[in-house]
Scaffold this active site. Structure first.
Site, mmCIF file in Angstrom:
data_model
loop_
_atom_site.group_PDB
_atom_site.id
_atom_site.type_symbol
_atom_site.label_atom_id
_atom_site.label_comp_id
_atom_site.label_asym_id
_atom_site.label_seq_id
_atom_site.Cartn_x
_atom_site.Cartn_y
_atom_site.Cartn_z
ATOM 1 N N ASN A 81 67.123 56.074 66.994
ATOM 2 C CA ASN A 81 66.272 56.581 65.915
ATOM 3 C C ASN A 81 66.467 55.852 64.594
ATOM 4 O O ASN A 81 65.625 55.918 63.720
ATOM 5 C CB ASN A 81 66.511 58.077 65.719
ATOM 6 C CG ASN A 81 67.975 58.412 65.544
ATOM 7 O OD1 ASN A 81 68.825 57.940 66.300
ATOM 8 N ND2 ASN A 81 68.288 59.207 64.549
ATOM 9 N N HIS A 114 56.395 66.101 67.606
ATOM 10 C CA HIS A 114 56.179 65.681 66.215
ATOM 11 C C HIS A 114 56.611 64.244 65.936
ATOM 12 O O HIS A 114 56.434 63.765 64.826
ATOM 13 C CB HIS A 114 56.862 66.658 65.248
ATOM 14 C CG HIS A 114 58.342 66.483 65.122
ATOM 15 N ND1 HIS A 114 58.916 65.843 64.064
ATOM 16 C CD2 HIS A 114 59.347 66.855 65.931
ATOM 17 C CE1 HIS A 114 60.236 65.844 64.212
ATOM 18 N NE2 HIS A 114 60.516 66.459 65.346
ATOM 19 N N CYS A 174 68.105 64.007 59.898
ATOM 20 C CA CYS A 174 68.991 65.132 60.156
ATOM 21 C C CYS A 174 70.294 64.992 59.392
ATOM 22 O O CYS A 174 71.038 65.941 59.237
ATOM 23 C CB CYS A 174 69.271 65.253 61.640
ATOM 24 S SG CYS A 174 67.757 65.500 62.541
#
Lengths: 405, 376
Positions: free
Chosen positions: A154, A204, A329
């Site tokens: 990510n 999403h 996050c």
């Protein structure tokens, strides 16, 4: 006219495609039934819509619809896959292999497994972010039940050698789970060709809604089972209970279908924009691309600008460009990215990185603006930086003994 | 389509238009990940925290006690599992008429974590036997978790949450109440309610599916059920269902604003239907404490079993009337309702749950009664 702010943090979340929302609306309004209501048409309509979405989702990853478990998102999928396999295969062993660059949802779940009496091996990664396959194979023990390696990272977009990993897993009779949240919908993912046993992803990150995701659980060769983590009405073939999020699932299905049909063209366009962005920014001195450039998602670039302080860098343009230095996050923390540290970057480079995540909606105009804004900010910050001055004067910064204070 | 009559609001309710309007910006332009620190992210974070404050205020709780989840099932699973694994409960006391989200979770913990499991006795009207609850608590050597639903989803019986909470307090037990059928249908004052955990699901009060709430009293500290990012103050990992959370708060707000008139309206429909059934259907009977401590949205009737009435739900459906035999979560199974079986096991009766919302009318009841007269 260019609209600001420009959104270039599509690894954190993507805007929803208007076609997805359009597909969802009827399930917010007239088709509001509970998909588990079996004796009236409101329930059937909802169930049919869920079945259709299940096919759309399955088709994108080459799975059978029966192998798709709907969840509330990738994090729940990560939890269900890892805890579910750990509990289901407890009689076989308690050892899990993962990597230090995994998403927090995997790492935290592994920490939880360790507290529950499991053993976890955290593989390090090479400088380019790829795991070492020999190291992986050497880590396998008779007690190993699961290899959990993400499909694409990510933060740096690096794509792991999934086929090779699955071959090793298969050879040793170990299950292979991959968090494919960043990869699915962006690059071709095929659970059969890739030899994946379990795979999680979410809506999403691919122009679908938040609050919905899927876990793929292989049904044949081998038949994989997970212990349910949420008990209740026995929805999702007993693996995940709870009233189905029908509009969310419908939107997720539509998003999968759009990605399947438009991926090739999107990728062509987006990767060109990404390359333009990257090549232009690399014109700056002392700029470094993080992670393997060859095995990388087509819409991601992670670049460090040496002698520039990351916070200052972000402050320079964050009113106009939405970007992050790493995972959303963990973005509230000031710690440098653990992923970049794992590649061997020093604090200076890890602190000065930017993660670019482009999308279907990114335009050339936006990229041009971004190139200009970031180049200017980097140059301006360096002008003010004593470190940059010393570097330009040819002083080896590593040779300096800093006074402790 | 428009002539369908929907009397299955305990399964799920239609989304309120104002709720959809409130959600719409978060389905379109305001899409940022709430954990991101730039403007898109901050807007999303603000929306979530505003929603949390709204919900907390309505329930008279502290915002720090409200956690958003993916729904009632996740909330109940989280609370029950945490009571055992984090709060040291080694004995679970529940009832046989709980929702499966509770029953299957406690059965799992009983099998896997060696937790003792007791089912409190039920009275003929479906209420739990409070004396029996107290006896079990008094004789238990272990710390107990009491998990009893506030209002039963099939028969509507409501427990006295204060009374049971105080008994739990007396025996130092943890008290979880599945309030999925009452949040949004019933005023809460959590600051003054002796309960450790309650749960809510937006789609039961005209909010969206896929979002729920767990109230965790500030005096108990538990570990997360879903591991990962630091969302929900480290209690529930996973990117927040932004539009869903906004919708949850809006739906609760609307429900609270109109509580007086809507609950009266729905209660009148329930009573009207009860009387009409008694007048028109011979030998009809009702399950649960219909006129007593009962939720105004649910009416569970038993009809004498005949060749015709055996197919009642099927025939109601053909006539565009939506009702159910029990919980939607189990309506696919042929096992029948575990709730009806537990309180009133009459093999010669067919139980049907009618559950109402603010959108239903007495005229609809009239139509249903006429059909029932033909069908039975």
């Amino acid at each position: 006219m260019l609209k600001l702010p420009i959104y270039l943090d599509n690894n954190a979340t993507t805007p929803m495609d208007p076609r997805v929302l359009e597909a969802m609306i009827p399930y917010f309004t007239e088709h509001f039934g509970n998909a588990a209501s079996r004796n009236h048409p409101f329930g059937w309509e909802a169930e049919e819509a869920v079945d259709y979405a299940r096919e759309q989702v399955a088709k994108l990853i080459g799975a059978d619809p029966k192998e798709i478990i709907f969840t509330s998102g990738a994090t729940e999928g990560d939890n269900l896959a890892i805890k579910g396999v750990f509990e289901m295969y407890a009689s076989k062993g308690n050892h899990i292999i993962t990597a230090v660059t995994e998403h927090k949802a995997v790492l935290d779940t592994c920490k939880h497994i360790e507290k529950a009496g499991g053993e976890v091996t955290y593989l390090s990664v090479q400088e380019d972010g790829l795991i070492d396959l020999k190291e992986l194979e050497a880590a396998i023990k008779p007690t190993t039940v699961l290899i959990a390696i993400m499909y694409a990272n990510n933060e740096i977009g690096v794509i792991q050698p999934v086929k090779e990993i699955s071959a090793i897993a298969k050879k040793h009779g170990v299950l292979f789970f991959t968090d494919a949240t960043q990869a699915v919908g962006k690059i071709p993912v095929d659970v059969i060709k890739d030899g994946i046993d379990l795979l999680t992803f979410s809506g999403h990150k691919m122009y679908g809604p938040k609050g919905v995701g899927a876990l793929y659980v292989r049904r044949k060769n081998p038949r994989v089972k997970v212990t349910a983590q949420m008990d209740g009405g026995g929805h999702e073939r007993g693996m995940r209970s709870g009233t189905l999020n029908v509009p969310g699932i419908v939107g997720f299905g539509k998003a999968c279908e759009l990605c399947r049909i438009e991926m090739e063209e999107d990728t062509k366009r987006i990767s060109q924009l990404r390359d333009k962005l990257e090549n232009s920014l690399m014109q700056l001195e002392e700029a470094y691309v993080n992670g393997n450039k060859e095995h990388r998602l087509p819409h991601v670039a992670n670049i460090s600008f040496k002698y520039v302080e990351g916070e200052g860098l972000m402050m320079g343009f964050n009113k106009n460009i939405a970007l992050s230095s790493g995972s959303a996050c963990t973005s509230a923390s000031l710690e440098p990215s653990y992923v970049l540290k794992a590649l061997g970057l020093g604090d200076d480079l890890a602190h000065s990185s930017l993660r670019f995540g482009l999308s279907r909606f990114t335009t050339e105009e936006q990229i041009d603006y971004t190139i200009k804004a970031i180049s200017e900010t980097v140059l301006k910050l360096r002008e003010m930086s004593p470190l940059w001055e010393m570097y330009k004067e040819g002083i080896d910064l590593n040779s300096i003994e800093w006074a402790h204070h | 389509m428009s002539n369908r009559i929907y009397f299955d609001n305990a399964a799920t309710t239609p989304l309120d238009k104002d709720v959809l309007d409130a959600m719409m910006p978060y389905l379109t332009n305001c899409f940022g990940n709430p954990s991101s620190i730039y403007s898109y992210g901050r807007e999303s974070r603000l929306a979530i925290e505003t929603a949390r404050k709204k919900v907390a205020k309505i329930l008279n709780a502290h915002p720090a006690e409200i956690f958003f989840t993916s729904g009632g099932t996740e909330s109940s699973n989280t609370a029950i599992t945490a009571a055992v694994r984090d709060l040291g409960c080694k004995h679970i006391i529940t009832s046989s008429i709980e929702h499966h989200a509770t029953l299957h979770t406690v059965e799992y913990l009983h099998r896997h974590d060696n937790v003792e499991l007791s089912y409190v006795k039920l009275l003929p009207n479906g209420h739990i036997d409070i004396k029996d609850l107290e006896n079990i608590l008094a004789s238990s050597k272990e710390k107990c978790l009491v998990t009893l639903m506030h209002a039963n989803n099939e028969i509507g019986n409501i427990i006295d949450i204060h009374k049971i909470g105080n008994i739990c307090k007396k025996y130092n037990a943890i008290f979880h109440s599945d309030t999925v059928q009452t949040v949004g249908h019933f005023p809460f004052d959590l600051r003054n309610t002796p309960v450790h955990f309650i749960t809510g699901a937006a789609h039961k009060f005209h909010g969206p599916k896929g979002v729920g709430m767990l109230y965790i009293n500030e005096n108990v500290k538990i570990k997360p059920f879903i591991n990962g990012g630091s969302q929900e103050r480290n209690m529930r990992a996973g990117t927040e269902n932004l539009y869903g959370i906004v919708g949850f708060a809006k739906a609760l707000e609307i429900a609270t604003e109109h509580y007086e008139e809507e609950s009266t309206h729905i209660k009148n429909i329930k009573l009207y239907m009860k009387e009409a059934l008694e007048k028109n259907i011979p030998n009809v009977s009702f399950n649960g404490d219909v006129l007593g401590n009962s939720l105004y949205t649910v009416l569970n009737a038993s009809f004498p079993k005949t060749e015709k009435s055996e197919m009642l739900l099927f025939n109601l459906d053909i006539n565009n009337i939506c009702a159910s035999g029990g919980s939607a979560c189990t309506s696919g199974a042929d096992a029948g309702s575990h709730v009806i079986r537990a309180i009133n096991h009459h093999p010669n009766q067919v139980a049907v749950r009618f559950s109402f919302s603010k959108q239903n009318t007495k005229q609809e009841v009239d139509i249903v009664i006429e059909k029932l007269k033909e069908l039975i």
